[in-house]
Each structure stands twice: as C-alpha cells, then as structure tokens.
Design a protein around this motif. Structure first.
Motif, PDB file in Angstrom:
ATOM      1  N   SER A  31     -66.628  -7.447   4.310  1.00  0.00           N
ATOM      2  CA  SER A  31     -67.405  -6.345   3.342  1.00  0.00           C
ATOM      3  C   SER A  31     -68.798  -5.871   3.593  1.00  0.00           C
ATOM      4  CB  SER A  31     -67.229  -7.094   1.345  1.00  0.00           C
ATOM      5  OG  SER A  31     -67.313  -8.330   0.882  1.00  0.00           O
ATOM      6  N   GLY A  32     -69.436  -6.600   3.887  1.00  0.00           N
ATOM      7  CA  GLY A  32     -71.068  -7.332   4.066  1.00  0.00           C
ATOM      8  C   GLY A  32     -70.963  -5.922   5.618  1.00  0.00           C
ATOM      9  N   GLY A  33     -70.158  -5.526   6.285  1.00  0.00           N
ATOM     10  CA  GLY A  33     -69.996  -4.423   7.667  1.00  0.00           C
ATOM     11  C   GLY A  33     -70.430  -5.701   9.328  1.00  0.00           C
ATOM     12  N   ARG A 198     -71.328 -11.984   2.599  1.00  0.00           N
ATOM     13  CA  ARG A 198     -71.669 -10.535   2.442  1.00  0.00           C
ATOM     14  C   ARG A 198     -72.813 -10.373   1.935  1.00  0.00           C
ATOM     15  NH1 ARG A 198     -72.630  -6.343   0.078  1.00  0.00           N
ATOM     16  NH2 ARG A 198     -74.595  -8.061  -1.585  1.00  0.00           N
ATOM     17  N   ALA A 202     -74.828  -7.930   5.821  1.00  0.00           N
ATOM     18  CA  ALA A 202     -75.676  -6.813   5.403  1.00  0.00           C
ATOM     19  C   ALA A 202     -76.807  -6.426   5.477  1.00  0.00           C
ATOM     20  CB  ALA A 202     -74.878  -6.442   4.113  1.00  0.00           C
ATOM     21  N   GLU A 203     -77.330  -7.493   5.857  1.00  0.00           N
ATOM     22  CA  GLU A 203     -78.971  -8.161   5.694  1.00  0.00           C
ATOM     23  C   GLU A 203     -78.765  -7.240   7.611  1.00  0.00           C
ATOM     24  OE1 GLU A 203     -82.721 -10.171   5.312  1.00  0.00           O
ATOM     25  OE2 GLU A 203     -81.412 -11.654   5.116  1.00  0.00           O
ATOM     26  N   ARG A 205     -76.631  -6.671  10.005  1.00  0.00           N
ATOM     27  CA  ARG A 205     -76.954  -5.206   9.828  1.00  0.00           C
ATOM     28  C   ARG A 205     -77.555  -4.083  10.337  1.00  0.00           C
ATOM     29  NH1 ARG A 205     -71.790  -2.483  10.686  1.00  0.00           N
ATOM     30  NH2 ARG A 205     -71.932   0.216  10.720  1.00  0.00           N
ATOM     31  N   GLU A 206     -78.511  -4.468   8.791  1.00  0.00           N
ATOM     32  CA  GLU A 206     -79.433  -3.546   9.019  1.00  0.00           C
ATOM     33  C   GLU A 206     -80.410  -3.766   9.488  1.00  0.00           C
ATOM     34  OE1 GLU A 206     -82.648  -2.047   4.966  1.00  0.00           O
ATOM     35  OE2 GLU A 206     -81.051  -3.666   4.569  1.00  0.00           O
TER      36      GLU A 206
END
Length: 212
Positions: A31-33, A198, A202-203, A205-206
C-alpha cells in the motif's frame, strides 16, 4: 514488472519485523508503493515458506507487483512466483531460466564487476549489488559488507542490466545509491522494522524517485 522500473524492492524477514507477521508487513508495504517483493525467510521450513509464498502470491497479484523467491527455484515454481533471486553460491541463472521459462525474472547477487559480467552473460534480468552499506541482516563476508555506492557505479557502468542496491539502505542514504546508477534499492529492516511499514515504503519510494 520490468526491473528497470523498480524503485523499491522489499525483501521479507519476519525476525526483523517487530513481532509482526510477514504477510501483514508486505500488505502494508504494497500500500506504500513497493515495486517488487522477495520472499526470503531463510531458516524457515520449506512447507512454511511455501504456505507463506502462496499468501504473498495473492497479495502481490492483487497489487500488480512481482513476487520473487530467494534462492529456491523449486519454491518459485511451486508458488507461481514471477521469478527467483540467486546468490553466488546458488544454481546458475541459466538453470533457473531453463526451469522457470523465458518470461521469468531472474536476479543475481553481485558484489564485483566480474560477478556482474558473468551474471549478465548467463542471462540475468537484474543484479542485486551489495552490501552497499555495512549490514547485519544476513551473513555477508567482510570484503563485500559495505562496498559503497562507488561499487554500484562501477557495476552499473560495466553491464547493461538494471542494478538494485541492497544492504544497509534506508531513506537517509538511498539517494546516494540511485545517484551512483542504481535503478532502485532493496531493503529489509528499513521497511519491515519500521513503526509504520506503509509510510516507510512510501518515503523510500519518494527518495528513490527524486534520485533517479
């Protein structure tokens, strides 16, 4: 599912998941990518790894994310994984290709330029390069525990394959790995041990996206 497009690659290890089950961590990370998930879990019986692999196959299929199995070509086939990741002491990449088929994703660990070139010649689809920074997540010989972004750059320059940096990587140092030429990064504890897997995914991935 092309490894050139992978930014974040989660490698599972329940013993470093803060008491949480691997499936729960993977679901949060998806869900965090995260772009790929590797079933590792070394030390667990084959039957347990198979049952977990079937659960992760469902989760990753629903998310449209490839599932890779560490080391075990037979287990990858049994759980209908998208591919396998092989170390230098595992069966050769060409054997995995023959057993799993042309569409399978075959990754190979490499810590030197000669290993990377040999993997490319054997038909690997991507390389896992490291340990980039010193890590205690798995047994790594001293000479390859902390090869640095410089080795990532040397290998990325030497072969025409996507490179995924692994070993001691987190959101604080991932940018240096992608700046050195890695397509993405693979992590264990940076996500599995995080208070919020999650958000950690996400962090990461960014950060990797900014560095590509």
């Amino acid at each position: 599912m092309n490894p050139t497009e992978w930014r974040t690659y989660l490698v599972t290890q329940e013993s470093r998941s803060a008491g949480r089950e691997t499936a729960a961590v993977v679901e949060a990370a998806l869900s965090g990518g995260v772009d790929a998930v590797q079933l590792r879990e070394k030390g667990r019986p084959a039957r347990e790894r198979y049952e977990l692999g079937r659960r992760l196959r469902d989760l990753t299929a629903d998310a449209g994310v490839p599932l890779i199995v560490n080391d075990r070509i037979d287990l990858a086939a049994a759980v209908d994984a998208d591919g396998v990741h092989l170390g230098q002491s595992d069966l050769p990449a060409e054997i995995a290709r023959g057993r799993l088929g042309d569409e399978a994703i075959v990754g190979v660990s490499a810590s030197t330029v000669p290993e990377a070139r040999a993997a490319a010649e054997a038909g690997a689809d991507y390389l896992g390069v490291g340990a980039v920074y010193r890590t205690g997540t798995k047994d790594v010989p001293d000479e390859t525990n902390g090869v640095g972004p410089e080795r990532v750059a040397a290998i990325a320059d030497a072969v025409d394959l996507p490179v995924v940096g692994i070993g001691g990587i987190d959101a604080g140092n991932a940018g240096a790995v992608t700046a050195a030429g890695a397509a993405g990064v693979a992590v264990v504890s940076a996500v599995t041990a995080a208070a919020d897997p999650r958000a950690a995914a996400a962090e990461l991935r960014e950060v990797v996206g900014d560095g590509r």
